[in-house]
Scaffold this motif. Structure first.
Motif, mmCIF file in Angstrom:
data_model
loop_
_atom_site.group_PDB
_atom_site.id
_atom_site.type_symbol
_atom_site.label_atom_id
_atom_site.label_comp_id
_atom_site.label_asym_id
_atom_site.label_seq_id
_atom_site.Cartn_x
_atom_site.Cartn_y
_atom_site.Cartn_z
ATOM 1 N N LEU A 162 0.822 -1.210 0.000
ATOM 2 C CA LEU A 162 0.000 0.000 0.000
ATOM 3 C C LEU A 162 0.852 1.254 0.000
ATOM 4 C CD1 LEU A 162 -2.921 -0.863 2.418
ATOM 5 C CD2 LEU A 162 -2.964 -0.676 -0.062
ATOM 6 N N TRP A 166 0.201 4.065 -2.827
ATOM 7 C CA TRP A 166 -0.319 5.381 -2.449
ATOM 8 C C TRP A 166 0.760 6.425 -2.198
ATOM 9 C CZ3 TRP A 166 -4.050 2.851 1.633
ATOM 10 C CH2 TRP A 166 -5.104 2.225 0.949
ATOM 11 N N TRP A 168 2.823 6.476 0.201
ATOM 12 C CA TRP A 168 2.673 6.722 1.641
ATOM 13 C C TRP A 168 4.057 6.762 2.290
ATOM 14 C CZ3 TRP A 168 -0.765 2.833 4.859
ATOM 15 C CH2 TRP A 168 -0.914 3.306 6.170
ATOM 16 N N LEU A 222 -3.451 12.101 4.304
ATOM 17 C CA LEU A 222 -3.928 10.792 3.855
ATOM 18 C C LEU A 222 -5.121 10.428 4.728
ATOM 19 C CD1 LEU A 222 -3.496 8.178 2.167
ATOM 20 C CD2 LEU A 222 -1.877 7.436 3.924
ATOM 21 N N LEU A 248 -4.647 12.539 -0.411
ATOM 22 C CA LEU A 248 -5.303 11.337 -0.917
ATOM 23 C C LEU A 248 -6.458 10.952 0.001
ATOM 24 C CD1 LEU A 248 -4.767 9.345 -3.317
ATOM 25 C CD2 LEU A 248 -3.670 7.841 -1.641
ATOM 26 N N VAL A 250 -9.086 7.915 0.750
ATOM 27 C CA VAL A 250 -9.179 6.474 0.513
ATOM 28 C C VAL A 250 -10.489 5.941 1.082
ATOM 29 C CG1 VAL A 250 -8.120 4.224 0.911
ATOM 30 C CG2 VAL A 250 -6.671 6.249 0.632
ATOM 31 N N VAL A 273 -9.863 7.247 -3.890
ATOM 32 C CA VAL A 273 -9.361 5.990 -4.432
ATOM 33 C C VAL A 273 -9.982 4.866 -3.611
ATOM 34 C CG1 VAL A 273 -7.202 6.990 -5.239
ATOM 35 C CG2 VAL A 273 -7.277 5.930 -2.982
ATOM 36 N N ARG A 275 -10.099 0.534 -2.674
ATOM 37 C CA ARG A 275 -9.224 -0.636 -2.552
ATOM 38 C C ARG A 275 -10.046 -1.810 -2.087
ATOM 39 N NH1 ARG A 275 -10.392 -2.014 1.931
ATOM 40 N NH2 ARG A 275 -9.846 -1.134 3.924
ATOM 41 N N ARG A 288 -4.039 3.158 -7.510
ATOM 42 C CA ARG A 288 -2.809 3.860 -7.179
ATOM 43 C C ARG A 288 -3.044 5.372 -7.111
ATOM 44 N NH1 ARG A 288 1.827 0.950 -7.531
ATOM 45 N NH2 ARG A 288 2.997 2.892 -7.826
ATOM 46 N N ALA A 289 -2.220 6.035 -6.326
ATOM 47 C CA ALA A 289 -2.358 7.483 -6.198
ATOM 48 C C ALA A 289 -2.202 8.173 -7.548
ATOM 49 C CB ALA A 289 -1.325 8.022 -5.210
ATOM 50 N N ARG A 293 -8.946 6.995 -11.597
ATOM 51 C CA ARG A 293 -9.923 6.790 -10.529
ATOM 52 C C ARG A 293 -11.313 6.649 -11.143
ATOM 53 N NH1 ARG A 293 -7.364 11.048 -6.037
ATOM 54 N NH2 ARG A 293 -5.191 10.532 -6.569
#
Length: 484
Positions: A162, A166, A168, A222, A248, A250, A273, A275, A288-289, A293
């Protein structure tokens, strides 16, 4: 490499690095408090026996769980709203010998409170070993809940996938208010920060106002939420406006309705996004970032994970049977999603037969979910194979796809689709809907879906209900909706 890499390597040294509600720690302070718990666990007659944690949305829960990981004792997070029978099953099945946190009256295990002011005066390292680090219990939709055995290595692999998807990093500040007793809130939402070194702000309650405040006051970049969270944010333009500074957004744990996706994009300037994952697999698919989308699509396999679809056909007794036949990557053909990779669980606790049923002969995990995949590798989940794959008029139809279309109809706030016996079609599609305002016209709803999907996917009946039956995890219990 330890699961809580950044925490154990001296990262998160900001005094406000880990904030749970109004309580804040630096990484070293959290490690010192958790080390006290680890010492208490090590002093038990059997230091390796499982530890139950009353998993409230609190700093005490985080300290207790981290302490157990340091000590090498499997953690059993117990939902704070669980009933007596559920608690008795979790504790008895797991073999937990100690309870950390406020102990309910019906729990007879030795109990220990977590003192946030105490610090250990010695260096503690994360225990190593091949055993489970977490025992997470399934929602029990097909019988009594099963204990999912997750190792530290599996969780680390999933989190690294992840982080890659992303972008991250330690530069992020993670914000969420999700429960701390399942993969989304605990593993992704706490362990993820302690592994990557990102700051963590847990809002305790996942309200739009709390998310907005976390972005404004703590630089949240995030944000994790479930569809209900994003729906409420979409209904609160003032709070949504504050999220434009986040990097981002999620969404997970359930499909995000298209109208909510579009509303959040309109108000924040960016699309969420999505998942997909399970307790047994961690997160296996993610948008993915830097990827496209699309509403309703959960992206591509994360690093280290392989996915495939296998065709579903009718068995000799009319039941659905998965075959070894590949499914075309055309974005329409439905198959059972199967995965493999280092983030998979080690089996169900004391359930070897149930564990074996999830494995294919060539080593893939059978998720039991029905999905489609397109030529770009993007996946869309259409529901559980056992309850959401409807056979009507010779077609196989995913209930999730129909539910997504229903939620785009103005006035429908919730939807659950089931297949019921039909002399002509085999099964007919029946939609159970909750209306947010005045009642809807059933024929208009059926026509609405028929215009957006293939005609054979439209409901043949629409039933308006006050609420959908759900279990303790919030999942719709479709067996209770079927009338035949």
């Amino acid at each position: 490499m330890p699961l809580l890499r950044a925490l154990l390597e001296g990262g998160l040294d900001d005094p406000d690095a880990v904030r749970i509600g109004d309580t804040a720690f630096s990484g070293p302070e959290l490690l010192g408090a958790a080390s006290v718990v680890a010492d208490e666990i090590a002093e038990r007659p059997d230091p390796s026996s499982p530890v139950a944690v009353g998993a409230t949305a609190s700093a005490e829960t985080v300290v207790a769980v981290v302490g157990a990981l340091l000590a090498g004792a499997p953690v059993v997070p117990v939902p704070p709203d669980s009933g007596m029978a559920e608690r008795a099953h979790l504790l008895g099945d797991s073999g937990a010998t100690t309870w950390f946190g406020d102990r309910p009256r019906d729990v007879t295990l030795p109990g220990k409170r977590v003192d946030l002011s105490r610090r250990a005066g010695h260096e503690v390292r994360e225990a190593t070993g091949d055993g489970p680090a977490l025992i997470l219990y399934t929602s029990g939709t097909t019988g009594s809940p099963k204990g999912v055995l997750l190792s530290a290595d599996a969780m680390a692999a999933g989190l690294d996938g992840l982080a890659d998807a992303w972008g991250w990093t330690a530069a992020d500040t993670l914000v969420h208010g999700l429960p701390l007793f399942h993969v989304h809130g605990l593993v992704l939402g706490v362990f993820g920060a302690l592994r990557t070194g990102s700051r963590l702000v847990h809002t305790v309650k996942p309200t739009p106002e709390n998310y907005a405040r976390a972005v404004r006051e703590h630089g949240g970049s995030l944000l994790f939420g479930v569809p209900t969270v994003w729906s409420r944010i979409g209904d609160d333009p003032a709070s949504a406006a504050a999220l434009t500074d986040a990097r981002l957004l999620v969404s997970g744990s359930a499909p995000l309705p298209v109208p909510v996706f579009e509303r959040v994009r309109e108000l924040t300037g960016q699309a969420p996004v999505e998942r997909y994952g399970m307790s047994e697999t961690m997160i296996t698919l993610a948008v993915r970032a830097d990827g496209e989308r699309r509403p309703g699509w959960v992206g591509v396999p994360v690093a280290g994970v392989e996915c495939r679809l296998r065709a579903v056909t009718d068995g000799p007794d009319g039941e659905s049977v998965t075959t070894d036949e590949e499914v075309p990557t055309d974005g329409e053909s439905i198959g059972e999603l199967q995965v493999r990779g280092p983030s998979l669980f080690d089996g169900y606790l004391n359930r070897p037969e149930a564990t074996a049923e999830t494995q294919t002969a060539d080593g893939w995990f059978r998720t039991g979910d029905a999905a489609v995949v397109d030529a770009d590798g993007y996946h869309r989940i259409v529901g559980r194979r056992s309850v959401d794959l409807i056979k009507s008029g010779g077609y196989r139809i995913g209930a999730g796809e129909v539910e997504t279309a229903l939620l785009a109809y103005e006035g429908i706030s919730e939807a659950a689709v089931v297949g019921e016996p039909d002399d002509d079609l085999g099964q007919r599609i029946v939609a159970h809907v909750v209306c947010s305002g005045a009642s809807v016209d059933a024929q208009d709803v059926m026509d609405f879906v028929g215009e957006r999907l293939s005609k054979h996917k439209r409901p043949r009946e629409v039933v308006v209900v006050d609420e959908l039956p759900r279990n303790a995890m919030g999942k719709v219990q479709k067996a209770r909706l079927r009338r035949g």
